[in-house]
Structures are given as C-alpha cells and as structure tokens.
Design a protein around this motif. Sequence first.
Motif, mmCIF file in Angstrom:
data_model
loop_
_atom_site.group_PDB
_atom_site.id
_atom_site.type_symbol
_atom_site.label_atom_id
_atom_site.label_comp_id
_atom_site.label_asym_id
_atom_site.label_seq_id
_atom_site.Cartn_x
_atom_site.Cartn_y
_atom_site.Cartn_z
ATOM 1 N N ILE A 1 0.825 -1.216 0.000
ATOM 2 C CA ILE A 1 0.000 0.000 0.000
ATOM 3 C C ILE A 1 0.849 1.252 0.000
ATOM 4 O O ILE A 1 0.749 2.094 -0.892
ATOM 5 C CB ILE A 1 -0.959 0.015 1.218
ATOM 6 N N GLY A 2 1.735 1.385 1.013
ATOM 7 C CA GLY A 2 2.539 2.602 1.063
ATOM 8 C C GLY A 2 3.170 2.809 2.426
ATOM 9 O O GLY A 2 3.596 1.848 3.073
ATOM 10 N N TYR A 3 3.173 4.049 2.894
ATOM 11 C CA TYR A 3 3.879 4.426 4.112
ATOM 12 C C TYR A 3 2.961 5.225 5.046
ATOM 13 O O TYR A 3 2.069 5.932 4.603
ATOM 14 C CB TYR A 3 5.120 5.267 3.784
ATOM 15 N N LYS A 4 3.240 5.116 6.337
ATOM 16 C CA LYS A 4 2.565 5.932 7.339
ATOM 17 C C LYS A 4 3.527 6.123 8.512
ATOM 18 O O LYS A 4 4.526 5.406 8.638
ATOM 19 C CB LYS A 4 1.271 5.266 7.830
ATOM 20 N N LEU A 5 3.226 7.089 9.368
ATOM 21 C CA LEU A 5 4.021 7.258 10.559
ATOM 22 C C LEU A 5 3.780 6.081 11.488
ATOM 23 O O LEU A 5 2.640 5.624 11.653
ATOM 24 C CB LEU A 5 3.685 8.576 11.251
#
Length: 220
Positions: A212-216
């Motif tokens: 999906i991607g990136y998050k904190l």
Amino acid sequence: MRVLLVEDDTMIGESLEEGLRKEHYAVDWVQDGHAADLALCNHSYDLILLDIGLPRKDGIRVLDDYRRKHGDAAVLILSARDATSVRIQGLDAGADDYLVKPFDLDELFARMRALIRRRAGRSNPELTYADLSINPATRTITYKGAPLHLSAREFALLLALIDQPGRVMSRAQLEERLYGWNEEIGSNAIEVYVHGLRKKLGTDFIKNVRGIGYKLGLAA
C-alpha cells in the motif's frame, strides 16, 4: 505541498514559480482558465493560487465550478483588482483569502501557511508528532530536543506524512505531493527519502504497509 498556480502573466508566473520552488512547494503552473479546469480535474492540490483576469475562462468561474464539484483545496486569489466588490465576489465564490497585486512574496508564503493550517484544523504554527517538532515557517525541526537537519525532499515527505499521521500514503500519492509536472522523478526516489528519514529518526518512525505505502509508525 502541491500547489496549482493559475496566472496568465508570464513574468509574474515565472517569478512565482521560482519562488514557490525555492520554498520547496511542488508547483504546477497554467496560464488560462480552461487549463486550470483540466489540471483540477486530473490532479489533487493542497492550495490554489488563482488570478481572476484569465484568458478563455474567468478565474471566478473557475473557482465557482471547482467548488460546485466539491473541490476542497484552499484557494488564494491573487489579483490586481482591488475594488471591494470584486474581493467580496471572490470570497463569496469560495476563495479562502484574497491578496492584491503587487504583493510581497514573504506575505504570500505566510498567507499560504496560514491557509494550510486552517484547512488541517490547526491553529498552532508548529507540527508535533511523538518527539518531533516542525515549524514550516522557519523550516526548523527538533527531534528529542535536538536540531534535526533534513534535505528539502526529506522535509517535504515528512510534512506530507505528519499532515495526516494515521493515513497510509502510496508512493504515487507522495510523488504527487513532492513533485510538479516538469520535475524528473527517480524510479526509487521515495524509497531513498524514506531510507534517509529512517536513518535520522529511527527505523520505526515510518512504517511500510506492505503493498500500500507508508505511514508514521510511532505513537503521537
């Protein structure tokens, strides 16, 4: 942050585009109302800098149509028309602010920061997350009480993530926030910036959500 600049005067447009890029905004510049409509239909922006007297379609009509389609980016009108009636018309059409030309670039940037804060529901000029504190106006960062130095792209990527800390952002979404149309994007640019941030903030600060991607990743 991604900005759409709608300005038909070439000299003003070039000056604003250069100034915005020096402030590390990703900026797309169009010079008529129809081109603005097309850009707004195909891209997502955090803020729109909109002239009124545009070829092919007036800026007020561009704004009115954008708001009718539920476009929610902040809109700052930049115009030489200083009549009170025109300012009222622009604000009533959905603009968030109105700045009369000629203006000081520093004032423009301060108004942009204020609009972005307002859109995010913040009053404090500083962004905080866990042990991190960012001041977008001064571009200063502290982490665990110590100054932190980031590249311009690392800074922009971190701002994109911290703006909505619970949201997972894909590589394509991050690229759209960091780059304008005419800027070359390396195939692994986002991964390189994430790697650089992890080296400075710790490997757990940015989480990779597989596929999906990136998050904190740390608790605020």
